[in-house]
Structure formats: C-alpha cells, structure tokens
Design a protein around this motif. Structure first.
Motif, PDB file in Angstrom:
ATOM      1  N   MET A   1      -7.090   4.893   6.968  1.00 31.67           N
ATOM      2  CA  MET A   1      -5.861   4.978   6.064  1.00 31.67           C
ATOM      3  C   MET A   1      -4.587   4.116   6.457  1.00 31.67           C
ATOM      4  O   MET A   1      -4.074   3.566   5.801  1.00 31.67           O
ATOM      5  N   SER A   2      -4.449   4.402   7.721  1.00 34.20           N
ATOM      6  CA  SER A   2      -3.222   3.657   8.580  1.00 34.20           C
ATOM      7  C   SER A   2      -3.527   2.874   9.722  1.00 34.20           C
ATOM      8  O   SER A   2      -4.093   3.231  10.608  1.00 34.20           O
ATOM      9  N   THR A   3      -2.690   1.933   9.943  1.00 32.90           N
ATOM     10  CA  THR A   3      -2.887   1.181  11.169  1.00 32.90           C
ATOM     11  C   THR A   3      -1.565   0.755  11.430  1.00 32.90           C
ATOM     12  O   THR A   3      -0.453   0.616  10.957  1.00 32.90           O
ATOM     13  N   ALA A  35      -2.012  -3.077   1.462  1.00 34.02           N
ATOM     14  CA  ALA A  35      -1.332  -2.030   2.215  1.00 34.02           C
ATOM     15  C   ALA A  35       0.375  -2.071   1.863  1.00 34.02           C
ATOM     16  O   ALA A  35       0.763  -3.169   1.500  1.00 34.02           O
ATOM     17  N   VAL A  36       0.797  -0.958   1.981  1.00 30.92           N
ATOM     18  CA  VAL A  36       2.157  -0.717   1.699  1.00 30.92           C
ATOM     19  C   VAL A  36       2.810  -0.128   2.931  1.00 30.92           C
ATOM     20  O   VAL A  36       2.187   1.052   3.436  1.00 30.92           O
ATOM     21  N   LEU A  47       0.094   2.917   4.011  1.00 25.18           N
ATOM     22  CA  LEU A  47      -0.881   3.439   2.804  1.00 25.18           C
ATOM     23  C   LEU A  47      -1.784   2.157   2.480  1.00 25.18           C
ATOM     24  O   LEU A  47      -1.226   1.235   2.258  1.00 25.18           O
ATOM     25  N   THR A  48      -2.999   2.497   2.152  1.00 25.12           N
ATOM     26  CA  THR A  48      -3.699   1.426   1.707  1.00 25.12           C
ATOM     27  C   THR A  48      -4.315   1.708   0.064  1.00 25.12           C
ATOM     28  O   THR A  48      -4.676   2.913   0.037  1.00 25.12           O
ATOM     29  N   PHE A  49      -4.211   0.959  -0.871  1.00 26.22           N
ATOM     30  CA  PHE A  49      -4.664   1.018  -2.182  1.00 26.22           C
ATOM     31  C   PHE A  49      -5.769   0.005  -2.674  1.00 26.22           C
ATOM     32  O   PHE A  49      -5.589  -1.202  -2.038  1.00 26.22           O
TER      33      PHE A  49
END
Length: 69
Positions: A1-3, A35-36, A47-49
């Motif tokens: 989910m995050s990097t 990614a946001v 966040l990834t959508f």
C-alpha cells in the motif's frame, strides 16, 4: 500500500496548486495503478488506487459531486 518517496515514481501536482504547501501529488505506478501522496510529506507513505477508480473519482470532482471547500 505504501512506499517511501524514493521509489521510482514520477510525482506531479496540479498546476492549479501553484506553489502552495497544501497539495497532493500523483504518480502512475504501473499501467493500472495511481499513487497519491501529501506534498508536505514526500518521504511519507502514499495511497495506491486502481487507475479506473482514480478516473471515476476525478470525473466526479469535475462534475461537482464533492464539495471541496
């Protein structure tokens, strides 16, 4: 989910945000993900959508579905 921000994403923010500090930045992660992240915390998580979900969200913003005040 995050990097972390050191990932190879090419981040960009809206030209409407000017040089203000309160913005989000977006990047294409893969052909199917967006990614946001918070521009004030570029080394923090993001966040990834799914790109289809992101497109629907942006279309709804353009149509005035959300009150962004």
């Amino acid at each position: 989910m995050s990097t972390p921000a050191s990932s190879p994403h090419r981040w960009r923010k809206s030209s409407h945000s000017g040089n203000g500090p309160s913005c989000v930045e977006v990047a294409s992660c893969t052909c199917c993900q967006i990614a946001v992240r918070d521009s004030k915390n570029p080394n923090g998580p993001h966040l990834t959508f799914a790109s289809t979900t992101w497109t629907i969200f942006i279309d709804q913003i353009r149509r005035g579905t959300y009150d962004l005040r």
